[in-house]
Design a protein around this motif. Structure first.
Motif, PDB file in Angstrom:
ATOM      1  N   ILE A 168       4.529  -3.871  -5.152  1.00  0.00           N
ATOM      2  CA  ILE A 168       4.412  -3.060  -6.360  1.00  0.00           C
ATOM      3  C   ILE A 168       3.794  -1.702  -6.061  1.00  0.00           C
ATOM      4  N   ARG A 169       2.759  -1.702  -5.229  1.00  0.00           N
ATOM      5  CA  ARG A 169       2.096  -0.454  -4.849  1.00  0.00           C
ATOM      6  C   ARG A 169       2.014  -0.352  -3.339  1.00  0.00           C
ATOM      7  N   VAL A 221       7.030   7.624  -0.537  1.00  0.00           N
ATOM      8  CA  VAL A 221       7.599   6.598   0.328  1.00  0.00           C
ATOM      9  C   VAL A 221       8.988   7.030   0.757  1.00  0.00           C
ATOM     10  N   GLU A 222       9.279   6.862   2.037  1.00  0.00           N
ATOM     11  CA  GLU A 222      10.604   7.215   2.532  1.00  0.00           C
ATOM     12  C   GLU A 222      11.030   6.212   3.598  1.00  0.00           C
ATOM     13  N   ASP A 268       7.981   5.003   5.905  1.00  0.00           N
ATOM     14  CA  ASP A 268       6.766   5.798   6.000  1.00  0.00           C
ATOM     15  C   ASP A 268       6.166   5.763   4.609  1.00  0.00           C
ATOM     16  N   THR A 269       4.904   5.392   4.505  1.00  0.00           N
ATOM     17  CA  THR A 269       4.293   5.161   3.201  1.00  0.00           C
ATOM     18  C   THR A 269       3.024   5.977   3.043  1.00  0.00           C
ATOM     19  N   PRO A 270       2.716   6.414   1.819  1.00  0.00           N
ATOM     20  CA  PRO A 270       1.481   7.153   1.583  1.00  0.00           C
ATOM     21  C   PRO A 270       0.267   6.251   1.696  1.00  0.00           C
ATOM     22  N   PHE A 307      -2.000   0.036  -0.842  1.00  0.00           N
ATOM     23  CA  PHE A 307      -1.717  -1.342  -0.495  1.00  0.00           C
ATOM     24  C   PHE A 307      -2.879  -2.216  -0.944  1.00  0.00           C
ATOM     25  N   GLU A 308      -2.720  -2.904  -2.041  1.00  0.00           N
ATOM     26  CA  GLU A 308      -3.742  -3.826  -2.515  1.00  0.00           C
ATOM     27  C   GLU A 308      -3.165  -5.230  -2.565  1.00  0.00           C
ATOM     28  N   PRO A 309      -3.839  -6.202  -1.969  1.00  0.00           N
ATOM     29  CA  PRO A 309      -3.330  -7.567  -1.970  1.00  0.00           C
ATOM     30  C   PRO A 309      -3.269  -8.137  -3.380  1.00  0.00           C
TER      31      PRO A 309
END
Length: 286
Positions: free
Chosen positions: A66-67, A196-197, A209-211, A216-218
């Motif tokens: 999701i994030r 995000v790409e 490639d992610t910001p 990233f939260e579990p």
């Protein structure tokens, strides 16, 4: 025509289609009505109108986050530098758990081996079963072996900013990604990726490639399930004296015995206990 969403900006989605071209597409209005939002990594059907198109169908996802909103990840590469910044084992374990929750096989990638030794990482995670790669973007050490692993997979990269994710990606994709300088004040890099790409590899496969890592939260997990997401603890799950053992204080705990025997690292166990208490008290993961 079939394709994969490789980037999304302001309601527009860029789809790498089967003909190898990239088309700027909008999503059908029905997706909005059904509260379905296309994600980077989605495999889609598009209808073309010249050089633009409409996303008409989204295939069933094998995995999703999701994030940030990304889909169809095969493996998560948890990236940490050997030095500058120093390894954050707690963050590493959070990311590994996040992958385990979704059934995604993670790997660990240690960068900047020219600045420090990966030996501590190797020792801490030696009994987890996770594959560990040591790489150096400056000397090309380990790059070829890591690239071989990426073939045919869709891989997301996660970790602290400044650990060398963009430099590593520069070695494995044609696109030049801006590399951030390390902030001397906080020993963390400035975020250099703004969205995000998804990049396609010449050898086959894709990499995300992610910001920033804070995206990233579990997912929430119950404290009595936490040990299931630690592979080296999972094998002892039914060997404790008491059913529902928390592996924190009970006598006859097989996990604690394995810890005493050096089969589970003290660092990993410390992080397990820290997360267990957070979940037990219904607090947000810090």
């Amino acid at each position: 025509m079939q394709g994969t969403i490789i980037k999304g900006i302001g309601g527009l989605y860029f789809v790498k289609a089967a003909d190898k071209n990239i088309y700027e597409c909008k999503a059908r209005g029905v997706f909005r009505k059904e509260k379905i939002k296309p994600m980077i990594g989605d495999r889609v059907e598009i209808e073309l109108n010249g050089e633009t198109g409409i996303i008409t169908e989204i295939e069933k996802r094998t995995s999703e986050f999701i994030r940030p909103p990304v889909a169809n990840i095969d493996t998560l590469a948890v990236v940490s530098s050997a030095a500058d910044p120093q390894p954050d084992y707690y963050l590493t374990d959070k990311l590994l758990i996040m992958a385990e929750i979704r059934g995604i096989k993670p790997v660990i990638c240690i960068t900047k081996t020219d600045l420090g030794s990966p030996d501590d990482f190797m020792e801490i995670y030696k009994n987890t079963g996770y594959r560990i790669f040591s790489v150096c973007s400056k000397t090309n050490e380990g790059i070829e072996a890591f690239l071989e692993f990426l073939k045919g997979k869709t891989t997301a990269f996660a970790g602290l900013s400044g650990v060398g994710k963009s430099s590593l990606l520069n070695h494995i994709v044609e696109n030049e990604l801006k590399t951030g300088e390390i902030s001397a004040k906080i020993s963390r890099g400035r975020h250099t990726t703004r969205h995000v790409e998804l990049f396609e590899l010449e050898c086959g496969g894709f990499v995300f490639d992610t910001p920033g890592f804070s995206s990233f939260e579990p997912d929430a997990v119950k404290e009595n399930e936490l040990s299931l997401y630690f592979p080296e603890m999972r094998k002892y799950e039914n060997q404790c004296r008491f059913n529902g053992c928390s592996h924190t204080h009970e006598p006859g705990c097989a996990v604690k015995e394995a810890l005493s025997d050096g089969l589970i690292s003290e660092q990993r166990y410390k992080n397990y206990c820290r997360i267990y208490e957070i979940l037990k008290n219904h607090k947000d993961w810090d």
